[in-house]
Write a protein that holds these residues in place. Structure first.
Motif, PDB file in Angstrom:
ATOM      1  N   ARG A 333      -6.609  10.871 -68.969  1.00 10.18           N
ATOM      2  CA  ARG A 333      -6.641   9.533 -68.382  1.00 10.18           C
ATOM      3  C   ARG A 333      -5.494   8.680 -68.944  1.00 10.18           C
ATOM      4  NH1 ARG A 333     -12.333   6.691 -68.785  1.00 10.18           N
ATOM      5  NH2 ARG A 333     -13.025   8.780 -68.296  1.00 10.18           N
ATOM      6  N   ASN A 334      -5.359   8.706 -70.261  1.00 14.13           N
ATOM      7  CA  ASN A 334      -4.290   7.937 -70.924  1.00 14.13           C
ATOM      8  C   ASN A 334      -4.027   8.562 -72.296  1.00 14.13           C
ATOM      9  OD1 ASN A 334      -6.404   6.989 -72.630  1.00 14.13           O
ATOM     10  ND2 ASN A 334      -6.921   5.484 -71.041  1.00 14.13           N
ATOM     11  N   SER A 335      -3.116   7.982 -73.059  1.00  8.13           N
ATOM     12  CA  SER A 335      -2.745   8.634 -74.328  1.00  8.13           C
ATOM     13  C   SER A 335      -3.901   8.608 -75.333  1.00  8.13           C
ATOM     14  CB  SER A 335      -1.490   7.985 -74.908  1.00  8.13           C
ATOM     15  OG  SER A 335      -1.740   6.618 -75.128  1.00  8.13           O
ATOM     16  N   ASP A 337      -7.051   9.115 -74.579  1.00  8.49           N
ATOM     17  CA  ASP A 337      -7.924  10.223 -74.187  1.00  8.49           C
ATOM     18  C   ASP A 337      -7.310  11.583 -74.490  1.00  8.49           C
ATOM     19  OD1 ASP A 337     -10.176   9.002 -73.258  1.00  8.49           O
ATOM     20  OD2 ASP A 337     -10.134  10.004 -71.301  1.00  8.49           O
ATOM     21  N   ALA A 338      -6.000  11.631 -74.579  1.00  8.43           N
ATOM     22  CA  ALA A 338      -5.307  12.915 -74.786  1.00  8.43           C
ATOM     23  C   ALA A 338      -5.388  13.295 -76.268  1.00  8.43           C
ATOM     24  CB  ALA A 338      -3.863  12.799 -74.319  1.00  8.43           C
ATOM     25  N   PRO A 358       3.034  15.360 -70.584  1.00  5.64           N
ATOM     26  CA  PRO A 358       1.783  14.615 -70.423  1.00  5.64           C
ATOM     27  C   PRO A 358       1.722  13.964 -69.042  1.00  5.64           C
ATOM     28  CG  PRO A 358       3.101  13.819 -72.297  1.00  5.64           C
ATOM     29  CD  PRO A 358       3.988  14.653 -71.457  1.00  5.64           C
ATOM     30  N   PHE A 360      -0.604  11.139 -67.263  1.00  8.86           N
ATOM     31  CA  PHE A 360      -1.714  10.208 -67.452  1.00  8.86           C
ATOM     32  C   PHE A 360      -2.087   9.558 -66.123  1.00  8.86           C
ATOM     33  CE2 PHE A 360       0.228   9.818 -71.907  1.00  8.86           C
ATOM     34  CZ  PHE A 360      -0.546  10.876 -72.363  1.00  8.86           C
ATOM     35  N   SER A 361      -3.337   9.746 -65.738  1.00  7.21           N
ATOM     36  CA  SER A 361      -3.755   9.231 -64.422  1.00  7.21           C
ATOM     37  C   SER A 361      -3.700   7.702 -64.387  1.00  7.21           C
ATOM     38  CB  SER A 361      -5.157   9.737 -64.077  1.00  7.21           C
ATOM     39  OG  SER A 361      -6.062   9.381 -65.078  1.00  7.21           O
ATOM     40  N   ASP A 362      -3.894   7.024 -65.546  1.00  5.67           N
ATOM     41  CA  ASP A 362      -3.795   5.556 -65.568  1.00  5.67           C
ATOM     42  C   ASP A 362      -2.390   5.094 -65.183  1.00  5.67           C
ATOM     43  OD1 ASP A 362      -6.375   5.359 -66.296  1.00  5.67           O
ATOM     44  OD2 ASP A 362      -6.056   4.645 -68.352  1.00  5.67           O
ATOM     45  N   GLU A 363      -1.399   5.993 -65.347  1.00  6.51           N
ATOM     46  CA  GLU A 363      -0.013   5.640 -64.985  1.00  6.51           C
ATOM     47  C   GLU A 363       0.354   6.200 -63.615  1.00  6.51           C
ATOM     48  OE1 GLU A 363       2.279   7.273 -68.204  1.00  6.51           O
ATOM     49  OE2 GLU A 363       1.325   5.961 -69.691  1.00  6.51           O
TER      50      GLU A 363
END
Ligand SMILES: Cc1cc2nc3c(=O)[nH]c(=O)nc-3n(C[C@H](O)[C@H](O)[C@H](O)COP(=O)(O)OP(=O)(O)OC[C@H]3O[C@@H](n4cnc5c(N)ncnc54)[C@H](O)[C@@H]3O)c2cc1C
Length: 419
Positions: A333-335, A337-338, A358, A360-363
């Motif tokens: 989802r984002n850094s 969460d990673a 990476p 990130f779905s938020d981005e």
């Protein structure tokens, strides 16, 4: 790794049965009787395969390409068997042939046994396929499906010869498979299907973002595994119930075993909230054939969320000068969460041959083939793929990669579910 040999073997078994059943059909049997008993026989053979697969035999793992795939085949065999049993029931001639006494037939328990088996099978399949039932409640009724199998054995062994020749060639084949099926069932319910259990003590329980890492210290021998493999973790003590499968996230050869568990349901929450250093844990395994080491030089490892664990083990194991070109696409989802992003970054810099990508779905970056195309240096069909993550993501990627011309044998997937 994809291996279809097990499927071919199942098809061959069904073909042999069909050949014997049709080729040696008794003269008095009409076409309808032969065909409906053929369907019943197919159903029984598939049930037997499903039971044999639940033994988790190492040889079977090799034939199907991993335990997760064996369980998928186990599930499909059960579902197809259920449908065939229904067709068998609907197709069986309801009127008795001329000269056969109804009274005599009513004393033969084969038909009632078949009817009870059919009803129980339909109920069991409905329960089995209902994903809303929690695993610990689902397990016992699922194991009881073996009793349905015994009823089916009784059904065909006691079937009147006007319907089925139990000592004809196809009948003997069914009797032999019944022996194998019953032995396999006893083997599994006696718990013999659990591979070597090694004892560990919990050294630490580390809380991560929506996940927990447990570090295990061996009491005696340490598990020998390959990166990408998984094991069943069984916490000793009241209230911990059955073993749960997790990919081993430590590198092979480390003196500690590590698992990284996403907090998903009751058990994984209990691990995070209640498991303490010093607790005893049994580890059964290793299982699985998600083997990045045996593929081509250029590889894409695609991790969706907690699907990172097999790659984490591989990256931890890898040495500089490995020779492969690896793109580790990490979708989260984002850094925050990673998890382990910093460690991966550091390892990528040390190794030189691993590029971390990476997404990130938020981005707005998703694990999609069109987005991956823009991030990878070479055409998509020049890589071998290893996909591990949520099933919808893995299925969509597999479909789109195939549409881009990537051969099915170059796409390897790991499912984090058996049901
Ligand atoms: C081969 C494999 C490797 C896995 N590796 C990892 C990993 O590295 N990290 C990670 O976080 N998760 C992994 N999982 C998933 C993990 O096993 C489940 O998330 C965990 O068992 C959930 O238990 P729960 O009671 O907390 O959640 P629940 O909400 O009860 O279950 C969530 C899902 O896990 C399945 N499940 C629950 N209990 C069991 C069980 N005893 N045996 C089999 N399936 C079960 C359920 O059917 C359901 O699909 C893996 C699963 C498999 C099959």
């Amino acid at each position: 790794m994809l291996n279809r040999n097990g499927i071919y073997l199942i098809i061959a078994l069904l073909a042999v049965f069909a050949g014997l059943h049709i080729g040696f059909a008794p003269e008095g049997h009409d076409g309808r009787t032969t065909m409906t008993t053929l369907l019943g026989g197919f159903a029984f053979l598939l049930m037997t395969v499903a039971i044999v697969l639940s033994t988790r035999l190492r040889a079977a793992e090799a034939l199907f390409g991993g335990l997760d795939r064996m369980y998928q085949v186990h599930k499909y065999c059960g579902v197809i068997a259920g449908l065939l049993v229904l067709l068998h029931f609907l197709g069986v001639p309801k009127a008795l042939p001329a000269g056969v006494s109804e009274l005599e037939m009513s004393l033969v328990p084969s038909a009632p046994m078949g009817m009870v088996a059919l009803i129980l099978l339909v109920i069991s399949l409905a329960l089995t396929l209902n994903r809303k039932i929690p695993y610990h409640r689902w397990r016992l009724p699922h194991k009881a499906m073996g009793l349905v199998y015994l009823l089916v054995v009784g059904h065909f062994l006691l079937a009147p010869p006007i319907f089925f020749e139990r000592f004809g060639p196809s009948g003997i084949l069914l009797i032999c498979t019944a022996v194998i099926g019953i032995l396999s069932y006893l083997y599994s319910i006696a718990g013999k299907n659990r591979r070597l259990a090694l004892e560990y003590t919990i050294e630490s329980v580390n809380a991560l973002e929506r996940a927990t890492e447990i570090v295990l210290k061996p009491v005696g021998d340490n598990l020998q595994h390959k990166s990408g493999q998984f094991a069943f973790v069984e916490v000793q003590g009241k209230g911990w119930d059955e073993p749960h499968p997790f990919t081993i996230s430590s590198a092979p050869g480390e003196d500690r075993l590590r698992f990284t568990m996403k907090v998903l349901g009751d058990w994984t929450r209990k691990v995070r909230e209640e498991l303490k250093a010093g607790a005893t844990v049994h580890v059964h395994g290793p299982y699985g054939r998600f083997d990045m080491a045996s593929a081509g030089r250029k590889q894409i490892w695609l991790a969706g969320g907690i699907g990172l664990t097999p790659f984490l083990s591989a990256v931890r194991e890898m040495k500089p000068g490995d020779g492969r070109e690896i793109h580790l696409v990490y979708a989260a989802r984002n850094s925050d969460d990673a998890i382990f992003l910093d460690e991966l970054d550091k390892r990528a810099a040390e190794l030189g041959n691993v590029t971390l990508v990476p997404l990130f779905s938020d981005e707005g970056n998703f694990a999609r083939v069109d987005i991956m195309k823009t991030k990878l240096p070479d055409p998509l069909d020049s890589y071998d793929y290893f996909l591990c993550g949520p099933r919808p993501m893995v299925n969509a990627l597999m479909k789109n990669l195939k549409a881009e011309g990537v051969g099915r044998t170059r796409i390897h997937t790991e499912a984090f579910e058996f049901r």
